[in-house]
Design a protein around this motif. Structure first.
Motif, PDB file in Angstrom:
ATOM      1  N   VAL A   1       0.986  -1.230  -0.169  1.00  0.00           N
ATOM      2  CA  VAL A   1      -0.080  -0.073  -0.031  1.00  0.00           C
ATOM      3  C   VAL A   1       0.871   1.102   0.016  1.00  0.00           C
ATOM      4  O   VAL A   1       1.736   1.529   0.874  1.00  0.00           O
ATOM      5  CB  VAL A   1      -1.017  -0.061   1.345  1.00  0.00           C
ATOM      6  N   GLU A   2       0.713   1.961  -1.033  1.00  0.00           N
ATOM      7  CA  GLU A   2       1.507   3.285  -1.161  1.00  0.00           C
ATOM      8  C   GLU A   2       0.566   4.342  -1.089  1.00  0.00           C
ATOM      9  O   GLU A   2      -0.562   4.592  -1.834  1.00  0.00           O
ATOM     10  CB  GLU A   2       2.383   3.113  -2.462  1.00  0.00           C
ATOM     11  N   PHE A   3       0.970   5.608  -0.451  1.00  0.00           N
ATOM     12  CA  PHE A   3       0.251   6.913  -0.369  1.00  0.00           C
ATOM     13  C   PHE A   3       1.041   8.036  -1.081  1.00  0.00           C
ATOM     14  O   PHE A   3       2.237   7.880  -0.699  1.00  0.00           O
ATOM     15  CB  PHE A   3      -0.129   7.292   0.908  1.00  0.00           C
ATOM     16  N   GLN A   4       0.624   8.633  -1.844  1.00  0.00           N
ATOM     17  CA  GLN A   4       1.456   9.851  -2.671  1.00  0.00           C
ATOM     18  C   GLN A   4       0.770  11.276  -2.682  1.00  0.00           C
ATOM     19  O   GLN A   4      -0.744  11.176  -2.939  1.00  0.00           O
ATOM     20  CB  GLN A   4       1.777   9.506  -4.086  1.00  0.00           C
ATOM     21  N   LYS A   5       1.594  12.226  -2.614  1.00  0.00           N
ATOM     22  CA  LYS A   5       1.223  13.340  -2.692  1.00  0.00           C
ATOM     23  C   LYS A   5       1.922  14.134  -3.757  1.00  0.00           C
ATOM     24  O   LYS A   5       3.252  13.984  -3.788  1.00  0.00           O
ATOM     25  CB  LYS A   5       1.216  14.200  -1.383  1.00  0.00           C
ATOM     26  N   VAL A   6       1.201  14.623  -4.894  1.00  0.00           N
ATOM     27  CA  VAL A   6       2.019  15.045  -6.055  1.00  0.00           C
ATOM     28  C   VAL A   6       1.946  16.433  -5.981  1.00  0.00           C
ATOM     29  O   VAL A   6       0.908  17.055  -6.125  1.00  0.00           O
ATOM     30  CB  VAL A   6       1.562  14.387  -7.503  1.00  0.00           C
TER      31      VAL A   6
ATOM     32  N   LYS B   1       2.235  23.498  -5.551  1.00  0.00           N
ATOM     33  CA  LYS B   1       1.044  23.280  -5.110  1.00  0.00           C
ATOM     34  C   LYS B   1       0.350  21.639  -5.433  1.00  0.00           C
ATOM     35  O   LYS B   1       0.892  21.130  -6.205  1.00  0.00           O
ATOM     36  CB  LYS B   1       0.102  24.124  -6.167  1.00  0.00           C
ATOM     37  N   LEU B   2      -0.259  21.389  -4.406  1.00  0.00           N
ATOM     38  CA  LEU B   2      -1.012  20.065  -4.476  1.00  0.00           C
ATOM     39  C   LEU B   2      -1.777  19.908  -5.666  1.00  0.00           C
ATOM     40  O   LEU B   2      -2.692  20.601  -5.816  1.00  0.00           O
ATOM     41  CB  LEU B   2      -1.646  19.572  -3.238  1.00  0.00           C
ATOM     42  N   VAL B   3      -1.336  18.831  -6.463  1.00  0.00           N
ATOM     43  CA  VAL B   3      -2.231  18.715  -7.537  1.00  0.00           C
ATOM     44  C   VAL B   3      -3.055  17.034  -7.457  1.00  0.00           C
ATOM     45  O   VAL B   3      -3.787  17.037  -8.278  1.00  0.00           O
ATOM     46  CB  VAL B   3      -1.369  18.597  -8.837  1.00  0.00           C
ATOM     47  N   LEU B   4      -2.327  16.241  -6.761  1.00  0.00           N
ATOM     48  CA  LEU B   4      -2.946  14.913  -6.670  1.00  0.00           C
ATOM     49  C   LEU B   4      -2.539  14.311  -5.186  1.00  0.00           C
ATOM     50  O   LEU B   4      -1.492  14.234  -4.862  1.00  0.00           O
ATOM     51  CB  LEU B   4      -2.430  14.073  -8.058  1.00  0.00           C
ATOM     52  N   SER B   5      -3.489  13.622  -4.833  1.00  0.00           N
ATOM     53  CA  SER B   5      -3.295  12.653  -3.567  1.00  0.00           C
ATOM     54  C   SER B   5      -3.924  11.339  -4.070  1.00  0.00           C
ATOM     55  O   SER B   5      -5.271  11.386  -4.584  1.00  0.00           O
ATOM     56  CB  SER B   5      -4.076  13.206  -2.431  1.00  0.00           C
ATOM     57  N   THR B   6      -3.139  10.257  -3.881  1.00  0.00           N
ATOM     58  CA  THR B   6      -3.430   9.128  -4.151  1.00  0.00           C
ATOM     59  C   THR B   6      -3.059   7.711  -3.449  1.00  0.00           C
ATOM     60  O   THR B   6      -1.981   8.051  -2.828  1.00  0.00           O
ATOM     61  CB  THR B   6      -3.338   8.724  -5.561  1.00  0.00           C
ATOM     62  N   THR B   7      -3.782   6.804  -3.250  1.00  0.00           N
ATOM     63  CA  THR B   7      -3.319   5.751  -2.545  1.00  0.00           C
ATOM     64  C   THR B   7      -3.588   4.532  -3.521  1.00  0.00           C
ATOM     65  O   THR B   7      -4.758   4.269  -4.009  1.00  0.00           O
ATOM     66  CB  THR B   7      -4.284   5.357  -1.397  1.00  0.00           C
ATOM     67  N   ASP B   8      -2.259   3.768  -3.528  1.00  0.00           N
ATOM     68  CA  ASP B   8      -2.361   2.779  -4.592  1.00  0.00           C
ATOM     69  C   ASP B   8      -1.791   1.500  -3.937  1.00  0.00           C
ATOM     70  O   ASP B   8      -1.081   1.228  -3.018  1.00  0.00           O
ATOM     71  CB  ASP B   8      -1.461   3.171  -5.825  1.00  0.00           C
ATOM     72  N   THR B   9      -2.140   0.232  -4.501  1.00  0.00           N
ATOM     73  CA  THR B   9      -1.711  -0.966  -4.133  1.00  0.00           C
ATOM     74  C   THR B   9      -1.117  -1.886  -5.370  1.00  0.00           C
ATOM     75  O   THR B   9      -1.593  -1.938  -6.270  1.00  0.00           O
ATOM     76  CB  THR B   9      -2.805  -1.653  -3.364  1.00  0.00           C
ATOM     77  N   SER B  10       0.112  -2.129  -4.846  1.00  0.00           N
ATOM     78  CA  SER B  10       1.151  -2.551  -6.268  1.00  0.00           C
ATOM     79  C   SER B  10       1.778  -3.943  -5.587  1.00  0.00           C
ATOM     80  O   SER B  10       2.094  -3.691  -4.405  1.00  0.00           O
ATOM     81  CB  SER B  10       1.751  -1.599  -6.862  1.00  0.00           C
TER      82      SER B  10
ATOM     83  N   LYS C   1      -7.124  17.081   2.350  1.00  0.00           N
ATOM     84  CA  LYS C   1      -6.845  15.809   1.531  1.00  0.00           C
ATOM     85  C   LYS C   1      -5.828  14.921   2.403  1.00  0.00           C
ATOM     86  O   LYS C   1      -5.997  13.775   2.620  1.00  0.00           O
ATOM     87  CB  LYS C   1      -6.431  16.011   0.197  1.00  0.00           C
ATOM     88  N   THR C   2      -4.779  15.584   2.761  1.00  0.00           N
ATOM     89  CA  THR C   2      -3.928  14.631   3.728  1.00  0.00           C
ATOM     90  C   THR C   2      -4.417  14.137   4.989  1.00  0.00           C
ATOM     91  O   THR C   2      -4.123  13.204   5.309  1.00  0.00           O
ATOM     92  CB  THR C   2      -2.646  15.481   3.931  1.00  0.00           C
ATOM     93  N   VAL C   3      -5.099  15.293   5.663  1.00  0.00           N
ATOM     94  CA  VAL C   3      -5.600  14.719   6.950  1.00  0.00           C
ATOM     95  C   VAL C   3      -6.672  13.619   6.791  1.00  0.00           C
ATOM     96  O   VAL C   3      -6.604  12.655   7.561  1.00  0.00           O
ATOM     97  CB  VAL C   3      -6.161  16.079   7.830  1.00  0.00           C
ATOM     98  N   LEU C   4      -7.646  13.878   5.940  1.00  0.00           N
ATOM     99  CA  LEU C   4      -8.507  12.680   5.603  1.00  0.00           C
ATOM    100  C   LEU C   4      -7.954  11.559   5.156  1.00  0.00           C
ATOM    101  O   LEU C   4      -8.311  10.446   5.759  1.00  0.00           O
ATOM    102  CB  LEU C   4      -9.551  13.307   4.758  1.00  0.00           C
ATOM    103  N   ALA C   5      -6.886  11.483   4.546  1.00  0.00           N
ATOM    104  CA  ALA C   5      -6.029  10.545   4.046  1.00  0.00           C
ATOM    105  C   ALA C   5      -5.411   9.595   5.151  1.00  0.00           C
ATOM    106  O   ALA C   5      -5.603   8.290   5.262  1.00  0.00           O
ATOM    107  CB  ALA C   5      -5.136  10.424   2.826  1.00  0.00           C
TER     108      ALA C   5
END
Length: 517
Positions: A158-163, A168-177, A359-363
């Motif tokens: 499980v990986e979490f990323q903030k791009v 400026k934050l353009v994307l927050s995503t959680t991915d499983t690889s 978004k970060t707090v909620l994630a």
């Protein structure tokens, strides 16, 4: 004669300097060799000082060590594990700073190419990435006879990323690889030679049905029976916001719990401060104090809502794994304790939305809910939002809705009605409410103990009519309130001292008559 003497002096100085330099070189080399022979980490001798032990600590569970190659020792397995996790951490740091610093220590020449190209492209496009992994489940597929090559698979990472782009934050995503990884042992380092994504395994639901506490429709069930929370937020009178500190006194807590129970209440809410409880390394002494409090509550017949992460406000992606280790030690220890009604993840996290990114707090909260339920399937999970408006967040993930209310009592019923319509038919708990009895210049002489009593009388009438669960703030007035709680402004700090049903001397105020219904 004088000239000849000067030449001899210069010659002597040069010879002595040469001898001294050689002695220093020999001493330095011998010191390095002696240091390495002690088993010292070679990373400390190189340009990269990897501090992942204190900033990155994902959960790691080896699925299997059986492989067609030779058997691996515990020491070498630990080395592979350590360097493999550090390779993740170093790469995350590189992508955050767009700097290759440290990459060469954990990736071979060929593996670095892709990372360097990505860093170059990100830097050109002014992109930076903050990322972390939550857990790893590696399986050793092969370990060579000469002990210099290892192949492993790491499923469902499980990986979490903030791009960010242009800061400026353009994307927050959680991915499983999932990954297949080849590592080579080179000059003491297990370096990534090859890492490719592979197909994920179907995830199995390992969570058990809640055993001790459950939710049925809009009711909380305790051991199968409906339970309506009638409670209070609790700190001892002399140690507010420092309940588990050096002045911890179980006798005082026992007396207070009996007083609370005899007043007609059935629940308390207590607070676990993140730093006070050791962050990622929770001291056994703190767990023992918490155990004593929970045992006392159980013996007194009180249920406990335990609020975690009090005074935590970082949420930095790289620190997520540390908060998970903190939670796992506390929650796993008390997963079977019958006094606990629920784990409250965080007190008023919505107040951090603006400063820490919503978004970060909620994630972080969403992932923490999963972690808590993994550590403890027996108890309920909630979040103590600061208002009914904020309590609509993560409704489908919490077991029951908790919110705080310090606005005018005139608006309470309407605000509650709106929240109830949005709450997905989940139980609702008014987790904090109250009125300061302070009358003085910093409150414009607008309150009193009589007005406080009238407020609680009216609120209890509403609770009875609506069958609303409640936890008031709080049992005692306090002599001092830390500035970290209410700030330094006297019109805020002073009011905070007088919310109790009992004054700082331990005498009951008029509002005590309306501590419950």
């Amino acid at each position: 004669m004088q000239q000849k003497l000067n030449k001899n002096i210069y010659r002597g100085i040069l010879i002595l300097s040469f001898i001294a330099i050689n002695i220093l070189i020999i001493y330095g080399v011998s010191s390095v060799l002696a240091y390495l022979k002690t088993g010292a980490d070679r990373a400390n001798m190189l340009h990269i000082d990897v501090k992942s032990e204190t900033v990155y600590s994902p959960e790691i569970n080896w699925i299997s060590l059986d492989n067609p190659g030779r058997e691996i020792s515990k020491q070498e397995l630990k080395s592979i594990e350590d360097h493999y996790l550090k390779s993740w951490y170093i790469k995350n740091i590189a992508f955050k700073n767009n700097s290759p610093y440290g990459i060469e220590d954990f990736y071979t020449d060929s593996a670095r190419v892709h990372i360097f190209n990505t860093l170059k492209l990100n830097k050109k496009q002014k992109i930076s990435i903050e990322a972390t992994t939550i857990s790893h489940s590696p399986k050793l597929e092969f370990y060579s006879e000469d002990g210099k090559l290892a192949v492993l698979t790491d499923k469902n990472v499980v990986e979490f990323q903030k791009v960010f782009q242009n800061n400026k934050l353009v994307l927050s995503t959680t991915d499983t690889s999932s990954y297949k990884v080849i590592l080579l042992l080179e000059d003491g380092f297990w370096r990534i030679r090859h890492k490719v994504k592979i197909e994920n395994e179907p995830e199995k639901d390992t969570l058990k049905t809640t055993q001790i506490n459950q939710i049925r429709d809009s009711e909380i069930l305790v051991e199968g029976k409906p339970f309506t929370i009638k409670g209070i937020n609790y700190y001892p009178k002399e140690t507010p916001w420092d309940m588990f500190g050096e002045n911890f006194d179980l006798e005082i807590i026992e007396k207070d719990f009996k007083l609370i129970k005899n007043s007609g209440l059935n629940s308390i809410r207590i607070f676990i401060q993140y730093e006070d409880f050791g962050k990622e390394k929770v001291p056994p002494a703190k767990l023992e104090k918490l155990k004593e409090v929970l045992n006392t509550a159980e013996n007194t017949g009180l249920k406990v809502v335990v609020t975690l992460f009090d005074f935590y406000g970082d949420y930095s992606v790289l620190n997520w794994t540390l908060t998970h280790r903190h939670a796992s030690q506390i929650v796993s220890t008390f997963k079977n304790h019958k006094a606990i009604l629920a784990w409250d993840l965080k007190n008023e996290p919505d107040l951090d939305f603006e400063s820490r990114d919503k978004k970060t707090v909620l994630a972080w909260l969403s992932q923490m809910i999963k972690e808590i339920k993994k550590f403890d399937p027996n108890h309920l999970v909630t979040i103590g939002w600061s208002s009914p408006e904020a309590a609509i967040h993560l409704l489908d993930e919490v077991d029951f809705v908790s919110y705080h209310y310090y606005k005018s009592i005139d608006n309470f019923e309407n605000d509650f009605k709106i929240l109830k319509e949005q709450s997905l038919n989940k139980p609702i708990v008014l987790q904090e409410f109250g009125l300061s009895s302070y009358t003085g210049i910093w409150n414009l002489y607008s309150s009193s103990e009589t007005k406080q009593a009238e407020y609680h009388k009216e609120m209890q009438a509403i609770f009875k009519k609506e069958s609303l669960a409640f936890m008031s703030w709080g049992l005692y007035d306090f002599k001092e309130v830390p500035t970290s709680v209410a700030g330094r402004l006297p019109w805020r700090n002073t009011k905070q001292k007088y919310f109790g049903f009992m004054n700082e001397n331990g005498d009951k105020k008029p509002s005590f008559l309306y501590i419950t219904n």
